[in-house]
Design a protein around this motif. Structure first.
Motif, PDB file in Angstrom:
ATOM      1  N   UNK A   1       0.733  -1.292   0.026  1.00  0.00           N
ATOM      2  CA  UNK A   1       0.004  -0.002   0.068  1.00  0.00           C
ATOM      3  C   UNK A   1       0.744   0.998  -0.044  1.00  0.00           C
ATOM      4  N   UNK A   2       0.967   1.942  -1.012  1.00  0.00           N
ATOM      5  CA  UNK A   2       1.432   3.213  -1.322  1.00  0.00           C
ATOM      6  C   UNK A   2       0.509   4.645  -0.996  1.00  0.00           C
ATOM      7  N   UNK A   3       0.688   5.121  -0.062  1.00  0.00           N
ATOM      8  CA  UNK A   3      -0.073   6.572   0.256  1.00  0.00           C
ATOM      9  C   UNK A   3       0.698   7.679   0.388  1.00  0.00           C
ATOM     10  N   UNK A   4       0.314   8.899  -0.674  1.00  0.00           N
ATOM     11  CA  UNK A   4       0.915   9.999  -0.647  1.00  0.00           C
ATOM     12  C   UNK A   4       0.097  11.179  -0.026  1.00  0.00           C
TER      13      UNK A   4
ATOM     14  N   UNK B   1       4.829   4.981   3.314  1.00  0.00           N
ATOM     15  CA  UNK B   1       4.102   6.196   3.640  1.00  0.00           C
ATOM     16  C   UNK B   1       4.797   7.476   3.362  1.00  0.00           C
ATOM     17  N   UNK B   2       4.274   8.273   2.229  1.00  0.00           N
ATOM     18  CA  UNK B   2       5.117   9.281   1.869  1.00  0.00           C
ATOM     19  C   UNK B   2       4.500  10.575   2.122  1.00  0.00           C
ATOM     20  N   UNK B   3       4.746  11.210   3.188  1.00  0.00           N
ATOM     21  CA  UNK B   3       4.457  12.497   3.565  1.00  0.00           C
ATOM     22  C   UNK B   3       3.256  12.393   4.170  1.00  0.00           C
ATOM     23  N   UNK B   4       2.807  11.198   5.066  1.00  0.00           N
ATOM     24  CA  UNK B   4       1.686  11.149   5.566  1.00  0.00           C
ATOM     25  C   UNK B   4       1.449  11.732   7.156  1.00  0.00           C
ATOM     26  N   UNK B   5       0.577  12.566   7.265  1.00  0.00           N
ATOM     27  CA  UNK B   5       0.266  13.080   8.726  1.00  0.00           C
ATOM     28  C   UNK B   5      -0.430  11.697   9.585  1.00  0.00           C
ATOM     29  N   UNK B   6       0.119  11.579  10.753  1.00  0.00           N
ATOM     30  CA  UNK B   6      -0.177  10.602  11.582  1.00  0.00           C
ATOM     31  C   UNK B   6      -0.610  11.064  12.942  1.00  0.00           C
ATOM     32  N   UNK B   7       0.131  11.970  13.386  1.00  0.00           N
ATOM     33  CA  UNK B   7      -0.341  12.604  14.926  1.00  0.00           C
ATOM     34  C   UNK B   7      -0.011  13.737  15.077  1.00  0.00           C
TER      35      UNK B   7
END
Length: 354
Positions: free
Chosen positions: A209-212, A233-239
């Motif tokens: 799974x690739x998410x941008x 995870x490319x540039x993903x906001x997580x927290x």
């Protein structure tokens, strides 16, 4: 539901110019549109959607369908907030499908019915495959973010297919593009799980799974939860990106607000009410993750460095915070792709011996 908000077109050009040109649009044409645009929302000369659509129509007239699809993609950018933007998205799809014979990869458009609340919802997806694909490789589930969607990333996804030999199943996040909204962290994760099950039937059963950008939030979620076999995870906001009091730059508040389903410009309090479910701390506290690759630029104005560095030291996780580049490390995309390809090669090698 949608709304307009105050955003300066020039600010968007400052932030996105490199992305516009790197996608394949001639710099001279982008410069011409940039000089013509003076307003964001009016569908008239000088307006964003009008000038981009005029460029796209010129490409279409000369049967340069792939360029027309890219230009209509920028016409509907940054969100489908009115009739003119919806029309631009429809024209983008029309031109994109006309461009299919010129693709370097196989292409199939599908509409997948996935469970939603007490019924189902339709999710249009695009399956890109290498020439002569025998469906004996993993499939890469892939999406962009809140303002750059599956057709906009065709060039990148095509490069992944040709370099790795995998199929790519591209989709839009809920609340964006052709996917029904609003965007919601839990429902979005359920959408990914359903699409991952579909992807398992298309290749050898393994799914990456690739998410941008905002898509990276959902690939972080699927990777941490073990819903897929590997995640990028490319540039993903997580927290930290969803911390109380956080605001976004370059009109991103309005883009996100539209994706979340607001019909008016939300207050900071209204946005803050939505953020707790997006914080992935409960998953970060687990040790259930699959192999993960996490990349971003150190100078990202949208996603704090914490949301990349928080993955440091995790089992089966590789982290790169690239200096001198911003959100999703766009200005260093060749380096990003090289890191991705080398990492994917290692995952496939490990699969072969597992």
């Amino acid at each position: 539901m949608s709304y307009h908000w105050k955003v300066a077109p020039e600010d968007l050009f400052v932030e996105r110019y490199r992305q516009m040109v790197n996608s394949g649009l001639p710099a001279a044409d982008v410069d011409t549109v940039r000089s013509a645009i003076t307003e964001m929302w009016p569908d008239q000369p000088g307006g964003w959607v009008y000038e981009w659509s005029r460029l796209a129509a010129g490409y279409a007239e000369h049967r340069r369908h792939q360029l027309a699809a890219l230009a209509f993609g920028w016409a509907k950018f940054p969100t489908v907030a009115d009739v003119a933007k919806r029309t631009a998205l429809e024209r983008q799809l029309e031109q994109y499908l006309l461009a299919v014979p010129g693709f370097k990869v196989g292409f199939e458009r599908r509409v997948i019915q996935i469970p939603h609340e007490e019924g189902v919802t339709a999710v249009p997806v695009h399956l890109l495959t290498p020439p002569g694909w025998s469906a004996d490789t993993p499939v890469l589930l892939a999406s962009g973010g809140v303002d750059t969607w599956k057709m906009d990333f065709h060039g990148l996804f095509e490069a992944v297919v040709l370099r790795t030999g995998m199929g790519v199943l591209a989709f839009d996040l809920p609340g964006t593009g052709e996917s029904a909204g609003p965007m919601d962290s839990e429902e979005g994760a359920e959408t990914v799980r359903a699409l991952a099950l579909e992807a398992r039937t298309l290749g050898n059963g393994r799914v990456l799974h690739l998410g941008i950008s905002m898509g990276g939030h959902f690939s972080a979620c699927s990777g941490l939860a073990g819903d897929v076999d590997a995640a990028i995870v490319l540039g993903g906001p997580v927290e930290a990106a969803f911390a109380p009091g956080r605001t976004f730059a370059h009109g991103m508040d309005g883009i996100v607000g539209n994706a979340l389903g607001f019909d008016h410009e939300p207050t900071h309090a209204e946005l803050a009410h939505r953020w707790p479910s997006f914080r992935l701390r409960p998953l970060l506290d687990l040790d259930a993750n699959v192999p993960m690759l996490v990349i971003n630029g150190a100078d990202d104005v949208h996603v704090p460095q914490h949301d990349t560095l928080v993955f440091m030291g995790r089992r089966d996780t590789e982290v790169h915070l690239l200096p001198d580049t911003g959100h999703c490390a766009v200005s260093k995309m060749p380096e990003v792709l090289q890191l991705m390809f080398e990492w994917i090669d290692r995952q496939q090698l490990q699969t072969a011996h597992s």
